[in-house]
Design an enzyme around this catalytic site. Structure first.
Site, PDB file in Angstrom:
ATOM      1  N   CYS A 192      -8.022   3.039   6.093  1.00 42.77           N
ATOM      2  CA  CYS A 192      -9.330   2.985   6.748  1.00 42.77           C
ATOM      3  C   CYS A 192      -9.829   4.367   7.168  1.00 42.77           C
ATOM      4  O   CYS A 192     -11.040   4.641   7.098  1.00 42.77           O
ATOM      5  CB  CYS A 192      -9.280   2.045   7.948  1.00 42.77           C
ATOM      6  SG  CYS A 192      -8.086   2.532   9.215  1.00 42.77           S
ATOM      7  N   HIS A 209      -7.624   0.722  13.662  1.00 43.94           N
ATOM      8  CA  HIS A 209      -8.638   0.769  12.604  1.00 43.94           C
ATOM      9  C   HIS A 209      -9.606   1.909  12.889  1.00 43.94           C
ATOM     10  O   HIS A 209      -9.755   2.364  14.037  1.00 43.94           O
ATOM     11  CB  HIS A 209      -9.383  -0.574  12.552  1.00 43.94           C
ATOM     12  CG  HIS A 209     -10.278  -0.725  11.375  1.00 43.94           C
ATOM     13  ND1 HIS A 209      -9.840  -0.627  10.075  1.00 43.94           N
ATOM     14  CD2 HIS A 209     -11.620  -0.973  11.284  1.00 43.94           C
ATOM     15  CE1 HIS A 209     -10.831  -0.820   9.244  1.00 43.94           C
ATOM     16  NE2 HIS A 209     -11.936  -1.033   9.949  1.00 43.94           N
ATOM     17  N   ASP A 261     -18.784  -0.336   8.527  1.00 46.09           N
ATOM     18  CA  ASP A 261     -17.348  -0.282   8.222  1.00 46.09           C
ATOM     19  C   ASP A 261     -17.168  -0.198   6.711  1.00 46.09           C
ATOM     20  O   ASP A 261     -17.212  -1.224   6.010  1.00 46.09           O
ATOM     21  CB  ASP A 261     -16.638  -1.523   8.771  1.00 46.09           C
ATOM     22  CG  ASP A 261     -15.124  -1.376   8.739  1.00 46.09           C
ATOM     23  OD1 ASP A 261     -14.625  -0.440   8.091  1.00 46.09           O
ATOM     24  OD2 ASP A 261     -14.433  -2.200   9.370  1.00 46.09           O
TER      25      ASP A 261
END
Length: 660
Positions: free
Chosen positions: A404, A448, A464
């Site tokens: 991520c 994250h 995202d």
């Protein structure tokens, strides 16, 4: 009592107590520390049992110096939690080699109590509390054995030790509930006590979030007022990173902030957070928090920060809005969130400028970047390849594989190159719903990173980029990603139904998961009502009893009254009329009660022998059993077999098997 007079069972009790006291430290200290203790205990046992060599004073002194040097080399100091306890345990191991007098044995046992207490410097978990009771009982039983070597057997000593602890329990509860609390901690921990704590780092670089995601430790727990939002909307905001050198991301210059710096666009979400110690000041909050707990600062980037590193479990209540408009952007913030790294390549600039020419709206530019990640076959993986000196270029144009933080960092850099203010946000995504306690468990593995871009219409907007290539991470959580990778299934290549079928668990995993949930619920209850029983909880407890706004003086008086009442109850218990303590007589009375139920009742004036003869005449079918049991009782009660354990055991067996 000298060593010559010390029986081997007494030494065995001491060794067993030491093992119980030291065992929890095997999980925290280097194995060689535990080995030194075990070798010292085994050496002393071999000396007693097999007449092995016993080291003299000079050898023991040399061993002591060697142990001190070893501890110093391990920790580079003799002060602090870890070196202090390691030194204590290793020297206790050497102490076994010089035990001579009763005083030496007593000192060792008292230090064992200190070792038990030291284990709580590492953890205050439920299992450790239960084990500490076992260890204390073992040490107390060993102390009884030392004072009365031939007075009672091991099982009776352990039973008596347990009874003593049980009798102390009411007094402990009263003191625990009513002892005046103070704000803050009562005593300070050494600095090294927090070295092993895991928390969100304040610098993000390739691999930092991925390394954190490998930890299964719990970051925090959340209890919602009402139905929690969907998993895909549970973005727990931790830090906002704006400064980058092309390889790592850091926090920018702090800006003053306040809870009124955004406009809510949805109903509020209220929840309670139990945050585990992390040695970091960050306080995760559902994106975006609208309230500031006591002791926290509300930053301009909508993050919460405690006034000092969080080294104890922290409880706080928050209200958040998952739909919002943050409004205008300050000039200083715009400059900060448009700054590009010096090593950005020409082809990365060209790619971003192309999107900007083709799309006027910033959201459309962001969508073009997400389409690029999908079209160029980017992959989300827990094991990304190593990157070179320009990690963003390597990721964008060579490897196409990342975690991520790779997607978030690359996306933000491209947005800045397109002239759109943007920044990286790190925190946690999702969590595991514990259905046993109806609360959410968020682990370090849920760490994250995502991005935010600024638009004139909506202010800061969350984007995202991980969801563009791995929607499973957003919808199902990191555990789904890990399970799919283990099955060799490429992320994003399956339909939602196929992913759910691949995520099905067997009955064993189902049972294990629920057992884990119930155990976590038990531990959370333990932490909430025992470990975290602070001044606030004490005030709530007293208020529930109708004692509002109680002062220290009244609380001390209440505590004293409670202690005196318990002592009075114990005194009355001790002064009660006592029945005969003769176990043989107690067993015989049980035998008489069995005969009475068959109509053979013993008269108050009747002796055991006369009663046996009368009963045998009336019931010739059981005459032999009556005669045998009465004979065993009379031998134990009046004869030479008063201390015959085998005969007493036989009497109990005969009475238990006796049927009228």
């Amino acid at each position: 009592m000298s060593a010559a007079n010390t029986s081997r069972p007494v030494l065995h009790s001491l060794l067993a107590a030491g093992a119980c006291a030291v065992l929890p430290h095997a999980l925290e200290l280097p194995l060689w520390v535990i080995a030194v203790f075990a070798i010292g205990a085994a050496w002393r046992y071999a000396y007693e049992a097999f007449q092995w060599y016993r080291p003299g004073r000079l050898v023991r002194l040399a061993l002591m110096l060697l142990v001190i040097v070893a501890v110093f080399r391990q920790y580079h100091t003799l002060l602090g939690r870890d070196p202090g306890i390691a030194l204590l345990i290793t020297l206790l191991g050497l102490k076994f080699l010089e035990l001579k007098t009763q005083r030496d044995f007593v000192v060792s046992l008292l230090v064992f109590y200190l070792v038990i207490l030291g284990s709580f410097l590492y953890s205050q978990s439920l299992w450790l509390g239960a084990w500490a009771l076992v260890a204390v009982a073992a040490c107390t039983a060993a102390l009884m054995h030392l004072m009365q070597p031939a007075g009672m057997n091991m099982s009776r000593r352990l039973r008596l030790s347990g009874v003593m602890l049980a009798k102390a329990l009411p007094l402990m509860v009263i003191v625990y509930l009513l002892f005046p609390r103070i704000s803050g901690t009562l005593w300070g921990m050494p600095a090294d006590a927090y070295s092993g704590l895991t928390g969100m780092p304040d610098v993000m670089q390739p691999g930092s979030i991925r390394n954190l995601s490998e930890s299964s430790e719990i970051a925090f727990r959340v209890s919602f007022d009402g139905t929690p939002p969907p998993l895909r909307e549970l973005y727990w905001r931790g830090l906002v990173l704006t400064e980058t050198d092309g390889r790592s991301w850091r926090r920018g210059t702090a800006q003053p902030g306040g809870k009124d710096s955004f406009v809510p666009l949805a109903e509020p979400v209220r929840y309670d957070v139990i945050l585990e110690p992390s040695n970091k000041p960050w306080m995760p909050a559902l994106d975006l928090p609208a309230t500031r707990p006591k002791g926290a600062r509300y930053q301009a980037d909508f993050t919460l920060e405690h006034r000092e590193p969080i080294r104890e479990r922290l409880n706080y209540t928050l209200t958040s809005y998952i739909r919002y408009n943050t409004g205008a952007l300050k000039t200083s913030e715009r400059e900060q969130t448009l700054r590009l790294p010096l090593n950005i390549s020409a082809r990365a600039r060209a790619l971003a400028e192309k999107w900007r020419r083709e799309n006027i709206n910033p959201l459309s530019v962001a969508q073009a970047a997400l389409d690029y990640f999908r079209r160029e076959s980017f992959f989300y993986t827990l094991s990304p390849p190593l990157l070179g000196d320009n990690p963003m270029d390597d990721f964008l144009f060579t490897t196409h594989r990342g975690f991520c933080e790779h997607f978030a960092a690359a996306f933000v850099t491209l947005m800045r190159a397109a002239g759109i203010p943007s920044r990286v946000v790190v925190g946690y995504l999702g969590g595991e719903l514990n259905t046993a306690g109806n609360y959410l468990i968020v682990r370090q593995s849920d760490a994250h990173a995502w991005a935010e871009i600024w638009t004139a219409e909506r202010g800061w907007v969350r984007v995202d980029p991980t969801g563009a290539v791995a929607p499973e991470r957003i919808e199902l959580g990191l555990d789904a990603v890990r399970r799919l990778e283990q099955q060799g299934i490429s992320l994003g290549s399956l339909s939602a139904d196929a992913v759910l079928r691949a995520m099905e668990v067997d009955w064993f995993e189902y049972v294990a998961r629920h057992a884990r949930w119930y155990w976590d619920l038990t531990n959370m209850t333990w932490y909430r009502w025992v470990v975290d029983y602070d001044k606030v909880r004490q005030e709530r407890f007293l208020a529930s009893l109708g004692l509002d706004d109680i002062s220290w003086g009244r609380l001390t008086g209440l505590l004293t009254t409670g202690v005196l009442l318990i002592m009075l109850v114990y005194a009355l218990w001790l002064w009660r009329p006592k029945k005969s303590a003769d176990p043989a007589q107690a067993a015989y009375l049980r035998f008489c009660r069995k005969l009475a139920r068959a109509g053979l009742k013993r008269a108050p004036y009747e002796g055991s022998h006369a009663f046996a003869e009368r009963a045998a005449r009336k019931r010739s079918d059981i005459a032999s059993s009556i005669s045998e049991i009465t004979g065993l009782y009379e031998d134990l009660r009046y004869g030479r077999a008063t201390a015959d354990h085998n005969k007493f055991t036989l009497l109990k067996k005969r009475i238990a098997a006796f049927r009228v």
